[in-house]
Write a protein that holds these residues in place. Structure first.
Motif, PDB file in Angstrom:
ATOM      1  N   ASP A  60     -23.802  32.464 -10.810  1.00 46.68           N
ATOM      2  CA  ASP A  60     -23.002  32.363 -12.200  1.00 46.68           C
ATOM      3  C   ASP A  60     -21.988  33.555 -12.251  1.00 46.68           C
ATOM      4  N   THR A  61     -21.571  33.677 -11.788  1.00 44.20           N
ATOM      5  CA  THR A  61     -20.460  34.437 -11.869  1.00 44.20           C
ATOM      6  C   THR A  61     -19.651  34.122 -11.162  1.00 44.20           C
ATOM      7  N   LEU A  62     -20.404  33.298  -9.437  1.00 45.97           N
ATOM      8  CA  LEU A  62     -19.228  32.713  -8.869  1.00 45.97           C
ATOM      9  C   LEU A  62     -18.835  31.643  -9.601  1.00 45.97           C
ATOM     10  N   ALA A  63     -19.639  31.115 -10.130  1.00 45.79           N
ATOM     11  CA  ALA A  63     -18.691  29.682 -11.226  1.00 45.79           C
ATOM     12  C   ALA A  63     -17.547  29.893 -12.031  1.00 45.79           C
ATOM     13  N   ALA A  64     -17.871  30.965 -12.572  1.00 44.57           N
ATOM     14  CA  ALA A  64     -17.069  31.920 -13.732  1.00 44.57           C
ATOM     15  C   ALA A  64     -15.863  31.919 -13.399  1.00 44.57           C
ATOM     16  N   LEU A  65     -15.798  33.106 -11.652  1.00 44.92           N
ATOM     17  CA  LEU A  65     -14.850  33.256 -10.836  1.00 44.92           C
ATOM     18  C   LEU A  65     -13.979  31.646 -10.355  1.00 44.92           C
ATOM     19  N   GLN A  66     -15.012  30.524 -10.240  1.00 42.75           N
ATOM     20  CA  GLN A  66     -14.265  29.425  -9.544  1.00 42.75           C
ATOM     21  C   GLN A  66     -13.425  28.973 -10.957  1.00 42.75           C
ATOM     22  N   GLN A  67     -13.697  28.870 -12.183  1.00 45.48           N
ATOM     23  CA  GLN A  67     -13.187  28.499 -13.192  1.00 45.48           C
ATOM     24  C   GLN A  67     -11.918  28.744 -13.742  1.00 45.48           C
ATOM     25  N   ALA A  68     -11.787  29.907 -12.794  1.00 45.42           N
ATOM     26  CA  ALA A  68     -10.923  30.897 -13.535  1.00 45.42           C
ATOM     27  C   ALA A  68      -9.167  30.979 -12.894  1.00 45.42           C
ATOM     28  N   PHE A  69      -9.790  30.945 -11.130  1.00 46.90           N
ATOM     29  CA  PHE A  69      -8.750  30.903 -10.799  1.00 46.90           C
ATOM     30  C   PHE A  69      -8.933  30.378  -9.328  1.00 46.90           C
ATOM     31  N   ALA A  70      -9.703  29.010  -9.736  1.00 44.17           N
ATOM     32  CA  ALA A  70      -9.763  28.037  -8.035  1.00 44.17           C
ATOM     33  C   ALA A  70      -8.150  27.187  -7.965  1.00 44.17           C
ATOM     34  N   ASP A  71      -7.315  27.320  -8.832  1.00 45.00           N
ATOM     35  CA  ASP A  71      -6.010  27.036  -8.446  1.00 45.00           C
ATOM     36  C   ASP A  71      -4.509  27.845  -8.008  1.00 45.00           C
ATOM     37  N   THR A  72      -5.375  28.861  -8.231  1.00 44.75           N
ATOM     38  CA  THR A  72      -4.136  30.218  -8.539  1.00 44.75           C
ATOM     39  C   THR A  72      -4.093  30.905  -7.730  1.00 44.75           C
ATOM     40  N   VAL A  73      -5.138  31.101  -6.680  1.00 41.85           N
ATOM     41  CA  VAL A  73      -5.350  32.222  -5.939  1.00 41.85           C
ATOM     42  C   VAL A  73      -5.840  31.812  -4.468  1.00 41.85           C
ATOM     43  N   GLU A  74      -5.706  32.444  -3.024  1.00 43.20           N
ATOM     44  CA  GLU A  74      -6.303  32.407  -2.256  1.00 43.20           C
ATOM     45  C   GLU A  74      -7.500  32.606  -2.318  1.00 43.20           C
TER      46      GLU A  74
END
Length: 248
Positions: A60-74
């Motif tokens: 669930d944390t991986l999903a939240a991180l992907q939602q928050a940072f998917a297109d903004t960080v490497e």
């Protein structure tokens, strides 16, 4: 004077100066935190430092991180998302010249070993890894171990569960420090990593240090420090040799 601490919403006290002070960056342990807390900590570290390493990431944390940072960080993803390195563009860790070898006895040891690999990379080290070379088929060990010695690694991490025999074998063959990393792979009497830890602590091979069960971050921190000190000594030696050459 710029503060190296930052309180975050009453649930985290970020140590922003840890890497400069100790050579080991702060690692966010996602296990036991809510997804919201992990995302908030990662966001602040990305803003202040430019990079963040996150370990033991629940789905669930991986999903939240992907939602928050998917297109903004490497993203650098280890162990299928169990360990993550996130970075702002242009914020790659500086290369120190430290050289670390990592061996895993079995494929099941890889998730813990990759925590160590990720931290060593964050500390600027080059990492050479070989897996599934345990004592059940010891002939598999010799070629990758020879390659690591040919590459002049400064230290070798050896991750093993079950009987935990591989670190002792390696320590008896090489002239560099070896860090035993027991994993919780195993069952029955001595299961959960207890047998592996006991075996490593009882080693008769000098030169083997041991961290706690599944402590990949601890193994990576020690290995990274050893490798980076060795790299610094090489640079100092090269400078002295160059200076002596100019004096002739």
């Amino acid at each position: 004077m710029t503060s190296t601490r930052e309180y975050l919403d009453q649930f985290a006290n970020l140590d922003l100066g840890r890497a400069a002070r100790s050579g080991v960056p702060e690692v966010v342990l996602a296990e036991g935190k809510t997804a919201r807390q992990t995302v908030a900590i990662a966001q602040r570290l990305l803003e202040r430092i430019g990079r963040v390493l996150i370990s033991r990431v629940p789905p669930d944390t991986l999903a939240a991180l992907q939602q928050a940072f998917a297109d903004t960080v490497e993203w650098t993803v280890y162990s299928e998302g169990r360990t993550l390195a996130l970075s702002q563009p242009g914020c790659a860790p500086p290369q120190t010249g430290g050289r670390v070898g990592v061996l895993t006895a079995g494929t099941s040891d890889l998730p813990v070993a990759e925590e160590a690999i990720a931290l060593c990379i964050e500390m600027g080290c080059q990492v050479q890894h070989a897996g599934d070379v345990g004592v059940a088929g010891l002939h598999r060990l010799f070629e990758p171990l020879r390659a690591m010695l040919d590459a002049a690694v400064d230290v070798i991490i050896v991750a093993a569960g079950m009987d935990g025999a591989l670190p002792s074998v390696v320590a008896g063959l090489v002239d560099v420090p070896v860090i035993g990393l027991p994993t919780s792979v195993g069952y029955g009497f001595g299961g959960g990593g207890v047998g592996a830890l006991t075996s490593m602590l009882q080693t008769c091979a000098p030169g083997l240090a041991v961290v706690n069960i599944d402590n990949g971050i601890g193994a990576g921190a020690v290995a990274g420090r050893i490798a980076n000190r060795a790299a610094a000594a090489r640079r100092a030696y090269d400078r002295q040799a160059k200076d002596r050459g100019h004096e002739r």
